[in-house]
Design a protein around this motif. Structure first.
Motif, PDB file in Angstrom:
ATOM      1  N   PRO A   1      34.652  36.400  61.115  1.00 24.77           N
ATOM      2  CA  PRO A   1      35.104  37.276  62.217  1.00 24.77           C
ATOM      3  C   PRO A   1      36.542  36.990  62.646  1.00 24.77           C
ATOM      4  O   PRO A   1      37.296  37.915  62.954  1.00 24.77           O
ATOM      5  N   VAL A   2      36.915  35.703  62.636  1.00 27.72           N
ATOM      6  CA  VAL A   2      38.288  35.364  63.050  1.00 27.72           C
ATOM      7  C   VAL A   2      39.286  36.000  62.086  1.00 27.72           C
ATOM      8  O   VAL A   2      40.288  36.602  62.491  1.00 27.72           O
ATOM      9  N   VAL A   3      38.995  35.875  60.785  1.00 27.63           N
ATOM     10  CA  VAL A   3      39.924  36.419  59.800  1.00 27.63           C
ATOM     11  C   VAL A   3      39.998  37.946  59.932  1.00 27.63           C
ATOM     12  O   VAL A   3      41.086  38.527  59.932  1.00 27.63           O
ATOM     13  N   ASN A   4      38.841  38.575  60.092  1.00 30.54           N
ATOM     14  CA  ASN A   4      38.844  40.040  60.195  1.00 30.54           C
ATOM     15  C   ASN A   4      39.698  40.532  61.359  1.00 30.54           C
ATOM     16  O   ASN A   4      40.493  41.460  61.210  1.00 30.54           O
TER      17      ASN A   4
ATOM     18  N   SER B   1      39.255  23.467  64.730  1.00 31.84           N
ATOM     19  CA  SER B   1      38.806  24.257  65.877  1.00 31.84           C
ATOM     20  C   SER B   1      39.029  25.736  65.610  1.00 31.84           C
ATOM     21  O   SER B   1      39.623  26.123  64.611  1.00 31.84           O
ATOM     22  N   GLU B   2      38.564  26.551  66.560  1.00 31.93           N
ATOM     23  CA  GLU B   2      38.754  27.997  66.371  1.00 31.93           C
ATOM     24  C   GLU B   2      40.246  28.339  66.326  1.00 31.93           C
ATOM     25  O   GLU B   2      40.677  29.219  65.598  1.00 31.93           O
ATOM     26  N   ASN B   3      41.015  27.546  67.084  1.00 27.66           N
ATOM     27  CA  ASN B   3      42.460  27.787  67.087  1.00 27.66           C
ATOM     28  C   ASN B   3      43.096  27.547  65.718  1.00 27.66           C
ATOM     29  O   ASN B   3      43.963  28.303  65.289  1.00 27.66           O
ATOM     30  N   THR B   4      42.638  26.463  65.090  1.00 26.08           N
ATOM     31  CA  THR B   4      43.224  26.193  63.769  1.00 26.08           C
ATOM     32  C   THR B   4      42.744  27.228  62.749  1.00 26.08           C
ATOM     33  O   THR B   4      43.507  27.610  61.861  1.00 26.08           O
ATOM     34  N   ILE B   5      41.509  27.677  62.889  1.00 28.67           N
ATOM     35  CA  ILE B   5      41.046  28.736  61.977  1.00 28.67           C
ATOM     36  C   ILE B   5      41.952  29.945  62.161  1.00 28.67           C
ATOM     37  O   ILE B   5      42.445  30.538  61.210  1.00 28.67           O
TER      38      ILE B   5
ATOM     39  N   ALA C   1      44.306  31.549  59.387  1.00 33.80           N
ATOM     40  CA  ALA C   1      44.057  32.944  59.018  1.00 33.80           C
ATOM     41  C   ALA C   1      45.332  33.760  59.164  1.00 33.80           C
ATOM     42  O   ALA C   1      45.666  34.578  58.301  1.00 33.80           O
ATOM     43  N   LEU C   2      46.066  33.496  60.231  1.00 33.89           N
ATOM     44  CA  LEU C   2      47.279  34.277  60.493  1.00 33.89           C
ATOM     45  C   LEU C   2      48.310  34.066  59.379  1.00 33.89           C
ATOM     46  O   LEU C   2      48.888  35.010  58.843  1.00 33.89           O
ATOM     47  N   LYS C   3      48.486  32.794  59.005  1.00 31.62           N
ATOM     48  CA  LYS C   3      49.467  32.494  57.964  1.00 31.62           C
ATOM     49  C   LYS C   3      49.134  33.228  56.663  1.00 31.62           C
ATOM     50  O   LYS C   3      49.980  33.863  56.052  1.00 31.62           O
TER      51      LYS C   3
END
Ligand code: ATP
Ligand code: MG
Length: 572
Positions: free
Chosen positions: A50-53, A2-6, A10-12
């Motif tokens: 976009p999530v990673v950015n 899900s977007e949450n897991t992405i 990404a955060l890690k």
């Protein structure tokens, strides 16, 4: 996913990348990693970017300390792993962008890898990791004369033993059709020509700087003969039209393709026209996407050919780097020098422990850790030198010292009888500082000690049998020493001597490597020595391949020959 897991992935990785590079995460590196992980779950990379950015923006606004703390809370394993990965340091690469560095190791599958290859492969590999880039294993297999099927796998096994893994693997022989296209481009544009001269004449031309008579023909004619080379009806070579008057002799119209009729281990008889080192080196680095190829300094003169050829082919120019070839005193660090020793039968084969092949070094108890420490200590200097093998030994000793268990070995044993000795069970520590436990040995009063130790003893001397008691010498002959019990109290400055009991020991031969080559580089027939002696009985329960230390004797690796245990001496 899900977007949450992405987001959490990404955060890690953004935190990890930031911590690793002074507080600033690199979007490309992190995107690459997260996309890689998401692909496995069938996620569209477009959703990831976009999530990673946005995650990277958040992370980069934190201080390095905050980043470290968050990473420790969220994914401590990434923190530890990164710390571990930075055991070695190399200077930064010029013109390198995080996440975009591509290196390669290009062995020719014509022999087993040696410590010189280890240097090249480890440096290439470490740089790719340092920049979160890509490491390619490329078999430069374009000379079927010398190559053999078995070496592809053997070289991979050797690399894995060193702890090297690669992101991509391919064989240059897979790209021959592409090489032919490029050759044709060169011919059509008048930049390469088919040369029918005899090899002596080509030598003379190169020596005197005279242009080859074949160059007067038109490109069309060269193209025709090139096709005949390919279909087998003409024997000739293809040469680069460079500069026969150049001060750099490498530029005097070097050979790009030649005919080799011997079937290739992978492609059989499909091709008979094979590219040379000048052609493959440059073309493969470029089309393979390599950004920072390393070569040994001996090829320096050929760098001009490398870039000239790529310019004519309108191919990307990699950032070519150089380091000194590794030479070790009295050792053949080159397949070309190792092979004749094997063919003449003076060494046992590629895994003879006197050789600097990785297989030989492994048998001798030289560890991947020792080799890595040695390679990175030498670094990427361009200064050619010949180092002493004792430097490898010193690096290996550091690696072995904290992990190798200690045992007793008595070389050239001499009998020792201690009268009125109390029977004892000696508790011998397996390591002086680490908690590896003990082994217990029952003693009665009859022992063996080494003849070197025995030679130091005189009537009336006091010495200590290590971890047991003191002995006062009563008589000394060449064959036997007698003494009496001298108490258990530790006396400063008495020598402590290793021993075995006379009833329980293992006969053991220790093979020792001397310098394999003499001052002229010829085989030294005195290079193999052996010492016979008795080891404590515990030895027979150890497994083949174990590296241990015989106290005051040196580190050895145990192996079995025809079912019998033997030891190979590594170093003091
Ligand atoms: P050899 O003389 O052992 O055949 P090579 O250079 O022909 O050496 P390759 O299999 O073509 O062997 O080499 C693969 C890579 O390993 C090359 O990049 C080469 O420069 C590097 N290499 C080989 N020998 C050494 C060495 N002694 N020191 C450092 N790098 C080496
Ligand atoms: Mg070679």
């Amino acid at each position: 996913m899900s977007e949450n897991t992405i987001k959490s992935t990404a955060l890690k990785y953004a935190l990890q990348n930031a911590v690793q590079f002074n507080g600033k995460a690199n979007p490309k590196a992190v995107i690459g990693k997260v996309i890689g992980l998401c692909k496995k779950d069938g996620i569209n990379p477009k959703e990831v970017i976009p999530v990673v950015n946005s995650t990277i923006q958040e992370v980069n606004s934190l201080s390095l300390e905050e980043q470290q703390k968050q990473l420790e809370d969220l994914a401590p394993e990434l923190l530890i792993k990164e710390k571990k990965q930075r055991d070695f340091s190399l200077p930064p690469l010029p013109k390198a962008t995080q996440g975009e560095v591509v290196t390669r190791f290009p062995p020719e599958p014509n022999g087993f890898l040696h410590i010189g290859h280890a240097k090249a492969a480890l440096i290439d590999y470490e740089y790719a990791r340092m920049y979160d880039g890509k490491f390619i294993l490329r078999f430069d297999d374009t000379n079927p004369e010398k190559e053999d099927e078995k070496f592809y796998q053997a070289q991979k096994d050797d690399l894995r033993w060193l702890g090297i893994e690669w992101d991509e693997e391919y064989c240059t022989s897979d790209h021959i059709p592409r090489h032919y296209e490029l050759a044709e481009k060169l011919i059509k544009e008048g930049n390469a020509y088919v040369c029918l001269c005899k090899s002596e004449d080509i030598k003379t031309q190169r020596y005197t700087g005279q242009s080859c008579p074949c160059t007067t023909k038109m490109p069309d004619e060269h193209l025709k003969v090139w096709k005949q080379m390919l279909d087998g009806s003409t024997n000739a070579i293809l040469r680069l039209r460079a500069d026969m008057k150049s001060d750099n002799t490498a530029m005097r119209d070097p050979t790009l393709f030649r005919i080799i009729e011997k079937p290739h281990p992978r492609t059989g008889t499909t091709y008979r026209v094979w590219p040379t080192y000048d052609f493959t080196g440059a073309v493969e680095d470029s089309i393979g996407g390599v950004t920072h190829p390393f070569r040994t300094k001996e090829y320096e003169l050929r760098d001009e050919v490398y870039f000239y050829l790529l310019s004519l082919l309108e191919l990307r120019h990699p950032h070519l780097m150089e380091f000194a070839r590794l030479n070790i005193k009295s050792m053949p660090v080159s397949k070309r020098k190792i092979k004749p020793l094997i063919d003449e039968g003076v060494v046992e084969g590629f895994s003879d422990f006197r050789l600097p092949t990785l297989q030989g070094l492994k048998r001798r108890g030289i560890t991947p850790q020792g080799i890595k420490a040695f390679v990175f200590q030498q670094g990427i200097s361009k200064v050619e030198s010949t180092v002493d093998f004792s430097i490898v030994e010193a690096c290996n000793r550091k690696a072995l010292d904290p992990v190798a268990k200690r045992y007793f070995f008595v070389a050239d044993p001499i009998k020792l009888t201690v009268s009125d000795a109390p029977p004892q069970i000696a508790q011998l520590k397996l390591h002086p500082t680490e908690d590896f436990g003990v082994r217990a040995i029952q003693t009665q009063g009859e022992f063996y000690i080494s003849s070197d130790d025995a030679a130091q003893l005189k009537v009336g001397d006091t010495f200590r049998l290590k971890e047991l008691y003191n002995v006062i010498v009563d008589s000394v002959t060449e064959k036997e020493i007698t003494g009496h019990y001298g108490g258990e109290e530790l006396i400063q400055q008495t020598s402590k001597i290793q021993w075995t009991t006379s009833s329980d020991y293992v006969s053991l031969t220790v093979l020792i490597s001397g310098p394999l080559l003499d001052e002229n580089g010829d085989y030294n027939p005195e290079s193999l020595k052996e010492i016979k002696g008795y080891a404590e009985p515990t030895i027979s329960s150890l497994s083949e391949g174990e590296i241990i230390q015989f106290e005051r004797f040196g580190f050895v690796r145990l192996e079995k020959k025809d079912g019998v245990l033997q030891a190979i001496f590594a170093h003091k």
